[in-house]
Design an enzyme around this catalytic site. Structure first.
Site, PDB file in Angstrom:
ATOM      1  N   ARG A   1       0.873  -1.187   0.000  1.00 19.33           N
ATOM      2  CA  ARG A   1       0.000   0.000   0.000  1.00 19.33           C
ATOM      3  C   ARG A   1       0.902   1.226   0.000  1.00 19.33           C
ATOM      4  O   ARG A   1       1.770   1.367   0.859  1.00 19.33           O
ATOM      5  CB  ARG A   1      -0.909   0.054   1.212  1.00 19.33           C
ATOM      6  CG  ARG A   1      -1.515   1.465   1.362  1.00 19.33           C
ATOM      7  CD  ARG A   1      -2.578   1.588   2.391  1.00 19.33           C
ATOM      8  NE  ARG A   1      -3.799   0.952   1.963  1.00 19.33           N
ATOM      9  CZ  ARG A   1      -4.991   1.242   2.463  1.00 19.33           C
ATOM     10  NH1 ARG A   1      -5.129   2.164   3.384  1.00 19.33           N
ATOM     11  NH2 ARG A   1      -6.064   0.604   2.033  1.00 19.33           N
TER      12      ARG A   1
ATOM     13  N   HIS B   1      -7.366   0.646  -6.309  1.00 20.62           N
ATOM     14  CA  HIS B   1      -7.604  -0.068  -5.052  1.00 20.62           C
ATOM     15  C   HIS B   1      -8.383  -1.350  -5.415  1.00 20.62           C
ATOM     16  O   HIS B   1      -9.555  -1.496  -5.084  1.00 20.62           O
ATOM     17  CB  HIS B   1      -8.405   0.836  -4.102  1.00 20.62           C
ATOM     18  CG  HIS B   1      -8.389   0.391  -2.677  1.00 20.62           C
ATOM     19  ND1 HIS B   1      -7.663  -0.694  -2.224  1.00 20.62           N
ATOM     20  CD2 HIS B   1      -9.020   0.894  -1.565  1.00 20.62           C
ATOM     21  CE1 HIS B   1      -7.847  -0.835  -0.930  1.00 20.62           C
ATOM     22  NE2 HIS B   1      -8.664   0.108  -0.502  1.00 20.62           N
TER      23      HIS B   1
ATOM     24  N   GLN C   1     -10.368  -3.609  -2.873  1.00 17.26           N
ATOM     25  CA  GLN C   1     -11.602  -2.950  -2.428  1.00 17.26           C
ATOM     26  C   GLN C   1     -12.742  -3.229  -3.412  1.00 17.26           C
ATOM     27  O   GLN C   1     -13.862  -3.566  -3.012  1.00 17.26           O
ATOM     28  CB  GLN C   1     -11.362  -1.436  -2.319  1.00 17.26           C
ATOM     29  CG  GLN C   1     -12.598  -0.648  -1.912  1.00 17.26           C
ATOM     30  CD  GLN C   1     -13.014  -0.923  -0.486  1.00 17.26           C
ATOM     31  OE1 GLN C   1     -12.221  -0.810   0.436  1.00 17.26           O
ATOM     32  NE2 GLN C   1     -14.280  -1.282  -0.283  1.00 17.26           N
TER      33      GLN C   1
ATOM     34  N   ASP D   1     -16.934   8.020  -1.464  1.00 19.08           N
ATOM     35  CA  ASP D   1     -15.635   7.873  -0.800  1.00 19.08           C
ATOM     36  C   ASP D   1     -15.260   9.263  -0.273  1.00 19.08           C
ATOM     37  O   ASP D   1     -15.911  10.260  -0.623  1.00 19.08           O
ATOM     38  CB  ASP D   1     -14.603   7.350  -1.820  1.00 19.08           C
ATOM     39  CG  ASP D   1     -13.223   7.089  -1.217  1.00 19.08           C
ATOM     40  OD1 ASP D   1     -13.077   7.096   0.013  1.00 19.08           O
ATOM     41  OD2 ASP D   1     -12.270   6.865  -2.014  1.00 19.08           O
TER      42      ASP D   1
ATOM     43  N   CYS E   1     -16.305   2.716   0.939  1.00 17.20           N
ATOM     44  CA  CYS E   1     -15.134   1.871   1.202  1.00 17.20           C
ATOM     45  C   CYS E   1     -14.607   2.044   2.618  1.00 17.20           C
ATOM     46  O   CYS E   1     -13.943   1.161   3.137  1.00 17.20           O
ATOM     47  CB  CYS E   1     -14.036   2.170   0.187  1.00 17.20           C
ATOM     48  SG  CYS E   1     -13.549   3.904   0.181  1.00 17.20           S
TER      49      CYS E   1
ATOM     50  N   ARG F   1     -14.010  -7.287   2.863  1.00 15.80           N
ATOM     51  CA  ARG F   1     -12.594  -7.103   2.497  1.00 15.80           C
ATOM     52  C   ARG F   1     -11.804  -8.350   2.877  1.00 15.80           C
ATOM     53  O   ARG F   1     -10.932  -8.790   2.144  1.00 15.80           O
ATOM     54  CB  ARG F   1     -11.995  -5.889   3.229  1.00 15.80           C
ATOM     55  CG  ARG F   1     -12.617  -4.544   2.924  1.00 15.80           C
ATOM     56  CD  ARG F   1     -12.437  -4.144   1.482  1.00 15.80           C
ATOM     57  NE  ARG F   1     -11.050  -4.255   1.038  1.00 15.80           N
ATOM     58  CZ  ARG F   1     -10.038  -3.443   1.382  1.00 15.80           C
ATOM     59  NH1 ARG F   1     -10.269  -2.407   2.156  1.00 15.80           N
ATOM     60  NH2 ARG F   1      -8.815  -3.636   0.921  1.00 15.80           N
TER      61      ARG F   1
END
Ligand code: CP
Ligand code: NVA
Length: 313
Positions: free
Chosen positions: A108, A135, A138, A230, A271, A299
């Site tokens: 990440r 991502h 996700q 988001d 998310c 997730r």
């Protein structure tokens, strides 16, 4: 045709076929059912996972760490405060060394190119746990949540409202284009998705039948099965906070916007982490229509499925 993803990396869904993504969604459902049944499995026994973090994380770190560890694997968390990642030692050399010690690497951070370099030089599966560009893990959890709510995802209308340029929406554009999910991105002119990227995804949408639309008008949430938002300011963009607040205030997902879908069964997705009172109001994210908490749980199941498919024969 049987799908094998053994040894593959996951940097963006652009590298995966619709059939391969479908396989991972089905495996995620199986993994979730196993978890609910209380089954104790040891499929990662003898394996190691490097968890590299340049940016903060709650869900992604915990999902990788618990999914891997509970099945006998050994995850090792490494932040940039701990290792020489591009400082004093090149990314290439770090990748070469980690590849000799670990079965897989999660990254990440900021640049997509760092994830690509890790994949190129480590020789082991690398998972993109979020970069400035994408991502992908996700997006798999998002589609699983959509399918759990409606039984299927193809042909459903997903409306993403807010910053139309960020990593989360870019991953949604790819996965929806591949799987035939209709995606409307509702964002102000200056925050709409990059046209070169949209042009790259257009043939994928043409093949699946997905309608991918971009609009500045919040009334276009009409008919949405799911409304997704988001944060207005992603990690690394903190200097844009005030500008984003001004631009995106009319795009807040609140009760009035949810009512504009005209459907009582519309679900709300996020998310997370959320800034309640900015991109979404508390009554929506904590209300009846919200699936954000299932999405967070998913997730873990989807990440476990990705690791099982790429690490275990
Ligand atoms: N959604 C998500 O990636 O959350 P974290 O930043 O907590 O990992
Ligand atoms: N777009 C957000 C997602 C966080 C999970 C960010 O990059 O900060």
């Amino acid at each position: 045709m049987s799908v094998s993803l053994f040894g593959r990396y996951l940097l963006t869904w652009l590298d995966y076929s619709a059939e391969e993504i479908r396989y991972l969604l089905d495996l995620s459902k199986k993994v979730k059912a196993e978890s609910k049944s209380g089954a104790v499995l040891r499929r990662f026994e003898g394996k190691t996972l490097a968890l590299l973090f340049e940016k903060r994380s709650t869900r992604t770190r915990c999902a990788f760490e618990t999914a891997f560890g509970e099945e006998g694997g050994h995850p090792v968390f490494l932040s940039t405060a701990d290792i020489h990642l591009g400082v004093k030692e090149s990314i290439e050399d770090t990748a070469r060394v980690l590849g000799r010690m670990f079965s897989a690497i999660q990254f990440r951070g900021f640049k997509q190119s760092t994830a690509e370099t890790l994949a190129k030089y480590s020789g082991v599966p690398v998972y993109n746990g979020l970069t400035d560009d994408f991502h992908p893990t996700q997006a798999l959890a998002d589609i699983l949540t959509l399918e759990e709510s409606f039984g299927s995802s193809a042909g459903k209308k997903l409306c993403y409202v807010g910053d139309g340029r960020n990593n989360v929406v870019r991953s949604l554009i790819v996965i929806c284009s591949k799987l035939g999910i209709n995606l409307s991105i509702i964002a102000p002119e200056t925050l709409k998705p990059d046209q070169i990227f949209m042009d790259r995804c257009a043939p994928l949408a043409a093949e699946s039948g997905a309608k991918i639309r971009v609009s500045p008008n919040i009334d276009d949430v009409e008919g949405a099965d799911a409304v997704y938002t988001d944060v207005w300011t992603s990690m690394g963009e903190e200097d844009k906070k005030d500008e984003r607040k001004k631009l995106l205030s009319p795009y807040q997902v609140n009760r009035a916007l949810m009512n504009k879908t005209g459907k009582p069964g519309t679900i709300f997705l996020h998310c997370l982490p959320a800034v309640k009172g900015e991109e979404v109001t508390e009554d929506v994210i904590d209300g009846q229509q919200s699936r954000a908490w299932d999405q967070a749980e998913n997730r873990k199941h989807t990440i476990k499925a990705i690791m099982l498919a790429t690490l275990c024969k």
